[in-house]
Write an enzyme that holds these catalytic residues in place. Structure first.
Site, PDB file in Angstrom:
ATOM      1  CE  LYS A 186     -11.097 -36.009  33.351  1.00 41.22           C
ATOM      2  NZ  LYS A 186     -11.153 -37.275  34.053  1.00 41.22           N
TER       3      LYS A 186
HETATM    4  C1  LIG Z   1     -12.054 -38.179  34.983  1.00 36.76           C
HETATM    5  C2  LIG Z   1     -11.912 -38.239  36.444  1.00 36.76           C
HETATM    6  C3  LIG Z   1     -11.676 -39.442  37.135  1.00 36.76           C
HETATM    7  C4  LIG Z   1     -11.792 -40.791  36.510  1.00 36.76           C
HETATM    8  O1  LIG Z   1     -11.036 -41.006  35.401  1.00 36.76           O
HETATM    9  P1  LIG Z   1     -11.517 -42.054  34.272  1.00 36.76           P
HETATM   10  O2  LIG Z   1     -10.294 -42.178  33.426  1.00 36.76           O
HETATM   11  O3  LIG Z   1     -12.666 -41.433  33.549  1.00 36.76           O
HETATM   12  O4  LIG Z   1     -11.885 -43.312  34.949  1.00 36.76           O
HETATM   13  C5  LIG Z   1     -11.422 -39.385  38.487  1.00 36.76           C
HETATM   14  N1  LIG Z   1     -11.426 -38.219  39.152  1.00 36.76           N
HETATM   15  C6  LIG Z   1     -11.686 -37.058  38.530  1.00 36.76           C
HETATM   16  C7  LIG Z   1     -11.662 -35.800  39.320  1.00 36.76           C
HETATM   17  C8  LIG Z   1     -11.956 -37.031  37.158  1.00 36.76           C
HETATM   18  O5  LIG Z   1     -12.247 -35.877  36.565  1.00 36.76           O
END
Ligand SMILES: *Cc1c(COP(=O)(O)O)cnc(C)c1O
Length: 384
Positions: A186
């Protein structure tokens, strides 16, 4: 191999983490609060609660929203499974509404067609960094008394404009809560980590309790008080805490968010320029009233064999991926909720043609040029 996404860590980040490791607090200390304050200030929300990961953020937001069995909550089929799983965690039924073929985000008109008397909430996903139509979503929520949780795992740093006023994703002007993820792919990372922002003091307090077992140590909030050792569990919570050294990394990363987003936008502009006039390619769309923070670069390949294109790009050293397999087609969702092929035609068409290209701030101009040539070379002369 050029991956589709990866973190960018510098010496400042490393130093920030080391400082906390030498301090008295490893978890739930002052740096957690500093990171929360920095994110709430950056987004323009009153409160922020940092948690162990984005999925935990979604889980706590869904619980704080009060979703429970007999409720229905609507989200997009084109998202990571966590956006829908958080609904199922509460016992509510995950309902999907098809995407808009241009934006790939959930379509408010499709939401309308899925509303029932049991609908309690909406979880719009700002897919790939592009904000959803928040005015239409907020209007539906107001009319039908729904709780809105924005899944902004892809969209820290994005913004949208309504009637000439700009809103940063996470400000919660059109929702009750927004969640972020700080997974390494991210925009900014804490290793694992997540955050919930809200303007509601009531939700904020619920989230704090739920993050730590439902336990309070605040005498003012206790029903009883047996003495100085006393703590009180008032509801069923979890250990979804994040550590201070993770938050130190997050704070340091947040200082760079705008340069990260600028670099992502620069790379997307370079891709778009070279791909836009190729009739076999469909570039991602950016509405003039939104500023995408571009978590993913999603390129559709028209009238081509997607698997063949995918394999050819992997062979050329691109760590391409596909985001996402429609959640309703996952066996768990088929078995437990009766979804299946054909439910969401626009989501399925999108899924059949899309490939995620590398996009991350540490990419060099040479990397970007190499990706562009690899894509154009691959599709040249290729027909179904
Ligand atoms: C990455 C992601 C999540 C979850 O986040 P984590 O930190 O990996 O638990 C939730 N929603 C979307 C759209 C994501 O891309």
């Amino acid at each position: 191999m050029i991956p589709y996404g990866r973190q960018k860590i510098d010496n400042e980040d490393i130093q920030a983490v080391c400082e906390v490791l030498r301090s008295d607090w490893l978890t739930q200390g002052p740096t957690v609060v500093d990171f929360e304050n920095a994110v709430s200030e950056y987004c323009g929300a009153r409160y922020a609660v940092a948690v162990a990961n984005g999925t935990a953020a979604l889980h706590l937001a869904a619980l704080a929203a009060g979703f429970s069995s007999d409720d229905e909550v609507i989200t997009s089929p084109i998202t990571f499974v966590a956006s829908a799983n958080c609904i199922a965690y509460t016992g509510a039924r995950p309902v999907f509404a098809d995407i808009n073929s241009q934006t790939y985000c959930i379509d408010p008109e499709e939401i309308q067609s899925k509303l029932t008397p049991a609908t309690r909430g909406l979880i719009p996903v700002h897919f790939s960094g592009r904000p959803c139509d928040m005015q239409a979503i907020a209007d539906l929520a107001l009319e039908h008394n729904l709780v809105v949780i924005e899944d902004a795992a892809h969209a820290i740093g994005a913004s949208y404009e309504i009637n000439g006023k700009s809103y940063k994703v996470g400000c919660c002007a059109h929702s009750e809560m927004t969640i972020f993820s700080f997974h390494p792919v991210k925009h900014i990372t804490t290793g694992e980590g997540g955050m919930i922002t809200t303007n509601s003091e009531d939700l904020y307090k619920k989230l704090l309790l739920l993050r730590s077992h439902g336990i309070t140590k605040d005498p003012v909030k206790m029903i009883r008080n047996d003495g100085p050792w006393y703590y009180e569990q008032q509801n069923l919570g979890f250990n979804y805490r994040i550590t201070d050294f993770q938050c130190a990394l997050g704070l340091s990363q947040l200082r760079k968010i705008d340069t990260f987003v600028d670099r992502r936008r620069e790379i997307v502009a370079a891709y778009n320029e070279r791909f836009s006039n190729n009739i076999k390619l469909l570039i991602p769309f950016e509405h003039i009233s939104t500023v995408s923070s571009w978590h993913l670069y999603l390129l559709q390949f028209k009238n081509l064999d997607r698997l063949e294109v995918f394999n050819a790009l992997r062979e050329k050293g691109l760590g391409v991926n596909v985001h996402y397999i429609p959640v309703n087609l996952q066996p768990y969702y088929v078995d437990h909720f009766g979804y299946g092929a054909g439910d969401f035609p626009k989501a399925e068409e999108y899924y059949s043609r899309v490939i995620t290209l590398p996009l991350f701030p540490a990419m060099t101009d040479e990397d970007v040029d190499y990706v562009i040539s690899a894509v154009l070379d691959t599709v040249r002369g290729m027909t179904r």
